[in-house]
Design a protein around this motif. Structure first.
Motif, PDB file in Angstrom:
ATOM      1  N   ALA A 119       0.831  -1.205   0.000  1.00 35.54           N
ATOM      2  CA  ALA A 119       0.000   0.000   0.000  1.00 35.54           C
ATOM      3  C   ALA A 119       0.866   1.256   0.000  1.00 35.54           C
ATOM      4  O   ALA A 119       0.576   2.230  -0.711  1.00 35.54           O
ATOM      5  N   VAL A 120       1.944   1.246   0.797  1.00 36.41           N
ATOM      6  CA  VAL A 120       2.833   2.409   0.844  1.00 36.41           C
ATOM      7  C   VAL A 120       3.508   2.619  -0.514  1.00 36.41           C
ATOM      8  O   VAL A 120       3.613   3.757  -1.001  1.00 36.41           O
ATOM      9  N   VAL A 121       3.949   1.548  -1.153  1.00 34.93           N
ATOM     10  CA  VAL A 121       4.582   1.660  -2.475  1.00 34.93           C
ATOM     11  C   VAL A 121       3.570   2.188  -3.494  1.00 34.93           C
ATOM     12  O   VAL A 121       3.887   3.060  -4.314  1.00 34.93           O
ATOM     13  N   PHE A 122       2.344   1.702  -3.439  1.00 30.13           N
ATOM     14  CA  PHE A 122       1.307   2.156  -4.369  1.00 30.13           C
ATOM     15  C   PHE A 122       1.029   3.645  -4.192  1.00 30.13           C
ATOM     16  O   PHE A 122       0.943   4.402  -5.159  1.00 30.13           O
ATOM     17  N   VAL A 123       0.898   4.107  -2.976  1.00 29.20           N
ATOM     18  CA  VAL A 123       0.639   5.520  -2.707  1.00 29.20           C
ATOM     19  C   VAL A 123       1.823   6.369  -3.160  1.00 29.20           C
ATOM     20  O   VAL A 123       1.652   7.445  -3.737  1.00 29.20           O
ATOM     21  N   ALA A 124       3.044   5.890  -2.946  1.00 24.36           N
ATOM     22  CA  ALA A 124       4.227   6.645  -3.366  1.00 24.36           C
ATOM     23  C   ALA A 124       4.269   6.780  -4.889  1.00 24.36           C
ATOM     24  O   ALA A 124       4.583   7.861  -5.415  1.00 24.36           O
ATOM     25  N   VAL A 125       3.944   5.706  -5.611  1.00 27.80           N
ATOM     26  CA  VAL A 125       3.930   5.771  -7.080  1.00 27.80           C
ATOM     27  C   VAL A 125       2.836   6.720  -7.549  1.00 27.80           C
ATOM     28  O   VAL A 125       3.036   7.514  -8.484  1.00 27.80           O
ATOM     29  N   ALA A 126       1.675   6.689  -6.917  1.00 31.06           N
ATOM     30  CA  ALA A 126       0.577   7.575  -7.305  1.00 31.06           C
ATOM     31  C   ALA A 126       0.933   9.034  -7.072  1.00 31.06           C
ATOM     32  O   ALA A 126       0.654   9.907  -7.908  1.00 31.06           O
ATOM     33  N   ILE A 127       1.563   9.338  -5.949  1.00 29.18           N
ATOM     34  CA  ILE A 127       1.964  10.721  -5.664  1.00 29.18           C
ATOM     35  C   ILE A 127       3.023  11.183  -6.654  1.00 29.18           C
ATOM     36  O   ILE A 127       2.976  12.311  -7.157  1.00 29.18           O
ATOM     37  N   THR A 128       3.984  10.324  -6.985  1.00 25.46           N
ATOM     38  CA  THR A 128       5.022  10.682  -7.956  1.00 25.46           C
ATOM     39  C   THR A 128       4.416  10.947  -9.330  1.00 25.46           C
ATOM     40  O   THR A 128       4.771  11.930 -10.005  1.00 25.46           O
ATOM     41  N   ALA A 129       3.502  10.099  -9.777  1.00 20.04           N
ATOM     42  CA  ALA A 129       2.872  10.284 -11.085  1.00 20.04           C
ATOM     43  C   ALA A 129       2.058  11.574 -11.119  1.00 20.04           C
ATOM     44  O   ALA A 129       2.061  12.304 -12.123  1.00 20.04           O
ATOM     45  N   THR A 130       1.379  11.894 -10.025  1.00 22.96           N
ATOM     46  CA  THR A 130       0.605  13.136  -9.957  1.00 22.96           C
ATOM     47  C   THR A 130       1.519  14.350 -10.016  1.00 22.96           C
ATOM     48  O   THR A 130       1.229  15.324 -10.715  1.00 22.96           O
ATOM     49  N   ALA A 131       2.627  14.302  -9.315  1.00 22.76           N
ATOM     50  CA  ALA A 131       3.566  15.428  -9.324  1.00 22.76           C
ATOM     51  C   ALA A 131       4.157  15.635 -10.711  1.00 22.76           C
ATOM     52  O   ALA A 131       4.300  16.774 -11.170  1.00 22.76           O
ATOM     53  N   ILE A 132       4.493  14.553 -11.386  1.00 19.67           N
ATOM     54  CA  ILE A 132       5.041  14.669 -12.746  1.00 19.67           C
ATOM     55  C   ILE A 132       4.002  15.252 -13.689  1.00 19.67           C
ATOM     56  O   ILE A 132       4.301  16.121 -14.510  1.00 19.67           O
ATOM     57  N   GLU A 133       2.764  14.807 -13.574  1.00 15.38           N
ATOM     58  CA  GLU A 133       1.709  15.296 -14.460  1.00 15.38           C
ATOM     59  C   GLU A 133       1.421  16.772 -14.217  1.00 15.38           C
ATOM     60  O   GLU A 133       1.152  17.529 -15.147  1.00 15.38           O
ATOM     61  N   MET A 134       1.478  17.199 -12.990  1.00 17.01           N
ATOM     62  CA  MET A 134       1.187  18.605 -12.676  1.00 17.01           C
ATOM     63  C   MET A 134       2.291  19.541 -13.139  1.00 17.01           C
ATOM     64  O   MET A 134       2.029  20.706 -13.433  1.00 17.01           O
ATOM     65  N   THR A 135       3.529  19.073 -13.189  1.00 21.00           N
ATOM     66  CA  THR A 135       4.630  19.946 -13.606  1.00 21.00           C
ATOM     67  C   THR A 135       4.820  19.969 -15.119  1.00 21.00           C
ATOM     68  O   THR A 135       5.535  20.823 -15.629  1.00 21.00           O
ATOM     69  N   ARG A 136       4.183  19.057 -15.825  1.00 19.44           N
ATOM     70  CA  ARG A 136       4.352  19.006 -17.280  1.00 19.44           C
ATOM     71  C   ARG A 136       3.583  20.153 -17.931  1.00 19.44           C
ATOM     72  O   ARG A 136       2.459  20.458 -17.544  1.00 19.44           O
ATOM     73  N   LYS A 137       4.199  20.784 -18.917  1.00 22.30           N
ATOM     74  CA  LYS A 137       3.558  21.883 -19.630  1.00 22.30           C
ATOM     75  C   LYS A 137       2.777  21.334 -20.816  1.00 22.30           C
ATOM     76  O   LYS A 137       3.211  20.402 -21.485  1.00 22.30           O
ATOM     77  N   GLU A 138       1.649  21.975 -21.060  1.00 20.10           N
ATOM     78  CA  GLU A 138       0.778  21.562 -22.165  1.00 20.10           C
ATOM     79  C   GLU A 138       1.399  22.023 -23.486  1.00 20.10           C
ATOM     80  O   GLU A 138       1.690  23.201 -23.672  1.00 20.10           O
ATOM     81  N   ALA A 139       1.589  21.104 -24.393  1.00 19.38           N
ATOM     82  CA  ALA A 139       2.147  21.443 -25.701  1.00 19.38           C
ATOM     83  C   ALA A 139       1.014  21.895 -26.610  1.00 19.38           C
ATOM     84  O   ALA A 139      -0.025  21.254 -26.711  1.00 19.38           O
ATOM     85  N   THR A 140       1.221  23.019 -27.268  1.00 19.65           N
ATOM     86  CA  THR A 140       0.199  23.494 -28.193  1.00 19.65           C
ATOM     87  C   THR A 140       0.267  22.671 -29.474  1.00 19.65           C
ATOM     88  O   THR A 140       1.357  22.357 -29.966  1.00 19.65           O
ATOM     89  N   PRO A 141      -0.873  22.293 -30.015  1.00 17.84           N
ATOM     90  CA  PRO A 141      -0.857  21.490 -31.237  1.00 17.84           C
ATOM     91  C   PRO A 141      -0.301  22.298 -32.410  1.00 17.84           C
ATOM     92  O   PRO A 141      -0.525  23.499 -32.533  1.00 17.84           O
ATOM     93  N   GLU A 142       0.426  21.621 -33.253  1.00 21.12           N
ATOM     94  CA  GLU A 142       1.036  22.264 -34.407  1.00 21.12           C
ATOM     95  C   GLU A 142      -0.035  22.564 -35.446  1.00 21.12           C
ATOM     96  O   GLU A 142      -0.856  21.719 -35.778  1.00 21.12           O
ATOM     97  N   ARG A 143      -0.045  23.765 -35.945  1.00 18.09           N
ATOM     98  CA  ARG A 143      -1.040  24.153 -36.945  1.00 18.09           C
ATOM     99  C   ARG A 143      -0.546  23.764 -38.327  1.00 18.09           C
ATOM    100  O   ARG A 143       0.574  24.070 -38.699  1.00 18.09           O
ATOM    101  N   TRP A 144      -1.411  23.090 -39.060  1.00 19.00           N
ATOM    102  CA  TRP A 144      -1.091  22.686 -40.423  1.00 19.00           C
ATOM    103  C   TRP A 144      -1.680  23.711 -41.371  1.00 19.00           C
ATOM    104  O   TRP A 144      -2.794  24.175 -41.173  1.00 19.00           O
ATOM    105  N   PRO A 145      -0.950  24.062 -42.407  1.00 17.53           N
ATOM    106  CA  PRO A 145      -1.511  25.009 -43.369  1.00 17.53           C
ATOM    107  C   PRO A 145      -2.677  24.350 -44.110  1.00 17.53           C
ATOM    108  O   PRO A 145      -2.624  23.198 -44.510  1.00 17.53           O
TER     109      PRO A 145
END
Length: 120
Positions: A11-37
């Motif tokens: 349970a402790v390992v599962f919670v640690a992995v979940a917290i790490t994944a949440t932190a990584i997702e929150m710090t990631r910047k949203e990439a704007t989609p590339e506009r095609w002509p």
């Protein structure tokens, strides 16, 4: 090791992995989609009929009673149902006759007929 201790460690390992994944997702910047002509360089001219139809759609139940809407819908029907309004290649042929210059092998769906020489 007994089962309770193993379950707590899991349970402790599962919670640690979940917290790490949440932190990584929150710090990631949203990439704007590339506009095609689109290939369009010129804007299409404004169609007053389209604007009138949008206005009539916004009227709701009052639209059928509005004389301008009736005129707009009549013009839209005239444009849509006019001969030549749609491309000919999308319309089915009215008779199974062959156009000039095409052999039966060149037309899909029409079986070739034997000629007099082939029949003998």
């Amino acid at each position: 090791m007994d089962g309770k201790l193993l379950a707590r460690i899991g349970a402790v390992v599962f919670v640690a992995v979940a917290i790490t994944a949440t932190a990584i997702e929150m710090t990631r910047k949203e990439a704007t989609p590339e506009r095609w002509p689109s290939g369009r360089t010129v804007e299409a001219p404004a169609d007053p009929l389209r604007d009138a139809l949008i206005r009539c759609q916004a009227l709701g139940e009052e639209g059928p009673r509005d004389p301008e809407c009736r005129l707009a819908w009549a013009e839209n029907r005239r444009r849509f149902l006019a001969p030549g309004a749609r491309p000919l290649e999308r319309l089915p042929q009215s008779s199974p006759t062959r156009p000039e210059g095409l052999t039966p092998q060149a037309q899909p769906g029409i079986a070739p007929t034997p000629t007099d020489k082939e029949a003998r």
